[in-house]
Design a protein around this motif. Sequence first.
Motif, PDB file in Angstrom:
ATOM      1  N   PRO A  15      23.077  -1.758  22.861  1.00 59.26           N
ATOM      2  CA  PRO A  15      23.069  -1.171  24.206  1.00 59.26           C
ATOM      3  C   PRO A  15      23.295   0.343  24.198  1.00 59.26           C
ATOM      4  O   PRO A  15      22.704   1.067  25.005  1.00 59.26           O
ATOM      5  CB  PRO A  15      24.224  -1.904  24.906  1.00 59.26           C
ATOM      6  N   LEU A  16      24.147   0.825  23.279  1.00 52.24           N
ATOM      7  CA  LEU A  16      24.353   2.271  23.178  1.00 52.24           C
ATOM      8  C   LEU A  16      23.093   2.969  22.669  1.00 52.24           C
ATOM      9  O   LEU A  16      22.711   4.032  23.157  1.00 52.24           O
ATOM     10  CB  LEU A  16      25.531   2.572  22.239  1.00 52.24           C
ATOM     11  N   LYS A  17      22.433   2.374  21.676  1.00 47.06           N
ATOM     12  CA  LYS A  17      21.198   2.957  21.157  1.00 47.06           C
ATOM     13  C   LYS A  17      20.109   2.943  22.231  1.00 47.06           C
ATOM     14  O   LYS A  17      19.332   3.888  22.354  1.00 47.06           O
ATOM     15  CB  LYS A  17      20.739   2.182  19.925  1.00 47.06           C
TER      16      LYS A  17
ATOM     17  N   GLY B 297      20.624   6.522  39.332  1.00 46.45           N
ATOM     18  CA  GLY B 297      20.986   5.118  39.135  1.00 46.45           C
ATOM     19  C   GLY B 297      21.021   4.757  37.662  1.00 46.45           C
ATOM     20  O   GLY B 297      21.963   4.100  37.181  1.00 46.45           O
ATOM     21  N   ILE B 298      19.982   5.210  36.915  1.00 48.22           N
ATOM     22  CA  ILE B 298      19.947   4.967  35.478  1.00 48.22           C
ATOM     23  C   ILE B 298      21.132   5.633  34.796  1.00 48.22           C
ATOM     24  O   ILE B 298      21.772   5.057  33.908  1.00 48.22           O
ATOM     25  CB  ILE B 298      18.622   5.479  34.886  1.00 48.22           C
ATOM     26  N   LEU B 299      21.457   6.837  35.219  1.00 49.96           N
ATOM     27  CA  LEU B 299      22.575   7.571  34.635  1.00 49.96           C
ATOM     28  C   LEU B 299      23.882   6.810  34.786  1.00 49.96           C
ATOM     29  O   LEU B 299      24.660   6.682  33.829  1.00 49.96           O
ATOM     30  CB  LEU B 299      22.687   8.946  35.292  1.00 49.96           C
TER      31      LEU B 299
ATOM     32  N   GLY C 154      28.155   3.322  32.621  1.00 51.06           N
ATOM     33  CA  GLY C 154      28.868   2.050  32.629  1.00 51.06           C
ATOM     34  C   GLY C 154      28.848   1.383  31.261  1.00 51.06           C
ATOM     35  O   GLY C 154      29.860   0.817  30.808  1.00 51.06           O
ATOM     36  N   ILE C 155      27.692   1.433  30.581  1.00 51.67           N
ATOM     37  CA  ILE C 155      27.587   0.868  29.239  1.00 51.67           C
ATOM     38  C   ILE C 155      28.525   1.600  28.281  1.00 51.67           C
ATOM     39  O   ILE C 155      29.282   0.985  27.519  1.00 51.67           O
ATOM     40  CB  ILE C 155      26.135   0.941  28.734  1.00 51.67           C
ATOM     41  N   ILE C 156      28.474   2.923  28.320  1.00 46.10           N
ATOM     42  CA  ILE C 156      29.362   3.715  27.460  1.00 46.10           C
ATOM     43  C   ILE C 156      30.829   3.430  27.788  1.00 46.10           C
ATOM     44  O   ILE C 156      31.674   3.309  26.900  1.00 46.10           O
ATOM     45  CB  ILE C 156      29.055   5.213  27.618  1.00 46.10           C
TER      46      ILE C 156
ATOM     47  N   TYR D   8      32.282   0.307  26.079  1.00 45.30           N
ATOM     48  CA  TYR D   8      32.695   0.501  24.688  1.00 45.30           C
ATOM     49  C   TYR D   8      33.982   1.323  24.608  1.00 45.30           C
ATOM     50  O   TYR D   8      34.861   1.039  23.783  1.00 45.30           O
ATOM     51  CB  TYR D   8      31.577   1.191  23.905  1.00 45.30           C
ATOM     52  N   ILE D   9      34.103   2.335  25.453  1.00 38.71           N
ATOM     53  CA  ILE D   9      35.315   3.156  25.445  1.00 38.71           C
ATOM     54  C   ILE D   9      36.524   2.321  25.869  1.00 38.71           C
ATOM     55  O   ILE D   9      37.630   2.480  25.335  1.00 38.71           O
ATOM     56  CB  ILE D   9      35.142   4.379  26.364  1.00 38.71           C
ATOM     57  N   THR D  10      36.314   1.428  26.829  1.00 42.71           N
ATOM     58  CA  THR D  10      37.402   0.557  27.271  1.00 42.71           C
ATOM     59  C   THR D  10      37.932  -0.288  26.124  1.00 42.71           C
ATOM     60  O   THR D  10      39.145  -0.465  25.970  1.00 42.71           O
ATOM     61  CB  THR D  10      36.916  -0.360  28.406  1.00 42.71           C
TER      62      THR D  10
END
Length: 310
Positions: free
Chosen positions: A228-230, A275-277, A282-284, A287-289
């Motif tokens: 998801p990050l990639k 919206g995409i941003l 949210g995805i990032i 992972y940070i959470t």
Amino acid sequence: MDKIDLSIVVPLYNEEGNIDLLLEKVTAAANEIDGTYEVILVDDGSADKTWEQVQAASKTMPQLRGCRFSRNFGHQRALLAGLGLARGDAILSMDGDLQHPPELIPVLFDHWRNGFDVVATKRNDGEVAGFFKRLTSRLFYRLFSWLAGISMKAGASDFRLIDKRVRDELLKFRDVDLFIRGAVEWLGYKTVTVEFEAAERHAGQTKYSLKKMIKFASGAIVSFSVKPLKFSVWLGFLTSFAAFIELAYILWAYTQGITVPGWASMLGVTSLLFGILFILLGIIGSYITRLHVGAQGRPPFVIAEQVNDK
């Protein structure tokens, strides 16, 4: 301490209506194996009389051991606690609602005796699960297999038997939300799969609401994949490239004295990009959470009480 061949681990959460029949069926099945056994019941902070029934059963059943969490920590952590307490050469895990048939215990044990390190099961639940649940389950396992690079088929469950060597490796994981099904597949031990027909719950209601299933699925994916990050990086490149092309066209049109129409469409595109941003953020953030929670070093669960802990 006597040698134990098989440990049977059962996480429980508000299962007071199932415990008596569960122990009856598990005991009858376990008595058929060629070896000794123990039953470990893990009360995941139940709000009913589950723990009282575990305590009562432990007084007449010496093979029964139990522990109670200080609060509800979740099914996977209850299962992990049971694996840690198990003393058998093989460890079998199953749910406490009797949808996992105890009658299969000797079958799974015999496969382990024949040299398999993991005896997995495939759940056939067409008669007891609704269309939506079956569809979302298939979609999740396909998505997880693609993202994590681990082949998992629909119908996988936590009804399985593993060798103690596999258990020892699982206990080394330090994931914030350990997805045990995925972890077992990731380890890659010699595996055989047994199919079974899921039964109706004997009593009570399912503990997995749609919200919990979404949380469970997202945690599993984040735990085992960075795709998801990639994907976020490539999506950022594509949207940036599209924006660059659009800006170049606007500048070219200006030099030609052309008025660029379409302010409404421009506003729509801008809203889409924002919206995409936010989705990417949210995805990032997910992972940070996990990094934040992991850095706190909190224990995955707290055992408040135990019975027959010898």
